[in-house]
Design a protein around this motif. Structure first.
Motif, PDB file in Angstrom:
ATOM      1  N   CYS A 102       0.837  -1.194   0.000  1.00  0.00           N
ATOM      2  CA  CYS A 102       0.000   0.000   0.000  1.00  0.00           C
ATOM      3  C   CYS A 102       0.875   1.247   0.000  1.00  0.00           C
ATOM      4  O   CYS A 102       2.011   1.224   0.471  1.00  0.00           O
ATOM      5  CB  CYS A 102      -0.900   0.015   1.235  1.00  0.00           C
ATOM      6  SG  CYS A 102      -2.130  -1.297   1.204  1.00  0.00           S
ATOM      7  N   GLN A 103       0.320   2.347  -0.490  1.00  0.00           N
ATOM      8  CA  GLN A 103       1.087   3.584  -0.623  1.00  0.00           C
ATOM      9  C   GLN A 103       1.513   4.166   0.717  1.00  0.00           C
ATOM     10  O   GLN A 103       2.427   4.991   0.767  1.00  0.00           O
ATOM     11  CB  GLN A 103       0.299   4.614  -1.423  1.00  0.00           C
ATOM     12  CG  GLN A 103      -0.943   5.098  -0.715  1.00  0.00           C
ATOM     13  CD  GLN A 103      -1.815   5.962  -1.590  1.00  0.00           C
ATOM     14  OE1 GLN A 103      -1.642   6.044  -2.807  1.00  0.00           O
ATOM     15  NE2 GLN A 103      -2.772   6.634  -0.968  1.00  0.00           N
ATOM     16  N   ASP A 104       0.900   3.766   1.817  1.00  0.00           N
ATOM     17  CA  ASP A 104       1.298   4.297   3.121  1.00  0.00           C
ATOM     18  C   ASP A 104       2.056   3.263   3.956  1.00  0.00           C
ATOM     19  O   ASP A 104       2.182   3.396   5.161  1.00  0.00           O
ATOM     20  CB  ASP A 104       0.093   4.839   3.895  1.00  0.00           C
ATOM     21  CG  ASP A 104      -0.915   3.763   4.259  1.00  0.00           C
ATOM     22  OD1 ASP A 104      -0.843   2.643   3.699  1.00  0.00           O
ATOM     23  OD2 ASP A 104      -1.778   4.038   5.105  1.00  0.00           O
ATOM     24  N   ASP A 105       2.590   2.232   3.313  1.00  0.00           N
ATOM     25  CA  ASP A 105       3.405   1.222   3.987  1.00  0.00           C
ATOM     26  C   ASP A 105       4.884   1.538   3.824  1.00  0.00           C
ATOM     27  O   ASP A 105       5.273   2.349   2.987  1.00  0.00           O
ATOM     28  CB  ASP A 105       3.162  -0.166   3.391  1.00  0.00           C
ATOM     29  CG  ASP A 105       1.846  -0.775   3.821  1.00  0.00           C
ATOM     30  OD1 ASP A 105       1.177  -0.210   4.711  1.00  0.00           O
ATOM     31  OD2 ASP A 105       1.474  -1.814   3.259  1.00  0.00           O
ATOM     32  N   LEU A 106       5.687   0.851   4.618  1.00  0.00           N
ATOM     33  CA  LEU A 106       7.136   0.857   4.460  1.00  0.00           C
ATOM     34  C   LEU A 106       7.570  -0.590   4.349  1.00  0.00           C
ATOM     35  O   LEU A 106       7.002  -1.456   5.014  1.00  0.00           O
ATOM     36  CB  LEU A 106       7.822   1.495   5.673  1.00  0.00           C
ATOM     37  CG  LEU A 106       7.512   2.958   5.941  1.00  0.00           C
ATOM     38  CD1 LEU A 106       8.161   3.398   7.240  1.00  0.00           C
ATOM     39  CD2 LEU A 106       7.996   3.821   4.787  1.00  0.00           C
TER      40      LEU A 106
END
Length: 134
Positions: free
Chosen positions: A87-91
């Motif tokens: 997801c775009q807000d994961d690391l």
């Protein structure tokens, strides 16, 4: 075992998370890696930021409206033997792509479980996961 690993990321208004995500993705050490962003008409500068990434492992493709359609667009653009959804807000912690490749299925995962993405503590998904106990 060898094979291309595709990390796919659907994007819609992903700023400011994209800078940290991209740093974590570009820090991966697996040599057969492609990173595919499916960008869907963001209005927050996400497309412009992604266009500045100068790395041969990275591709930005047109996404599709709606969460499920954008995931599908990202996966369809992948060329890898293995696909890692992010997801775009994961690391991504280091080095999950190498470790994930070493354990491509749950039956061969190490005793402490397969490597995984690290959601941001403030992510709404984390609250949902914590509430459900999974």
């Amino acid at each position: 075992m060898s094979g291309l690993v595709s990390v796919v990321v659907p994007v819609y208004n992903g700023m400011p998370h994209l800078r940290d995500l991209v740093d974590s993705l570009l820090a991966q050490d697996y040599p057969e890696l492609e990173i595919v962003f499916a960008e869907t008409a963001s209005t927050d500068g996400s497309a412009e930021f992604l266009a500045t990434i100068d790395d041969p492992r990275v591709r930005v493709v047109p996404g599709a409206p709606g969460a499920a359609a954008n995931w599908d667009a990202a996966c369809r653009a992948a060329n890898g033997r293995y696909i890692k959804l992010v997801c775009q807000d994961d690391l991504l912690s280091r080095p999950p792509c190498s470790a994930s490749h070493a354990y491509p299925d749950a039956t061969s995962a190490p005793p402490d479980g397969p490597p995984h993405t690290t959601p941001r503590p403030h992510s709404p998904r984390v609250a949902k996961v914590r509430a459900s106990g999974h």
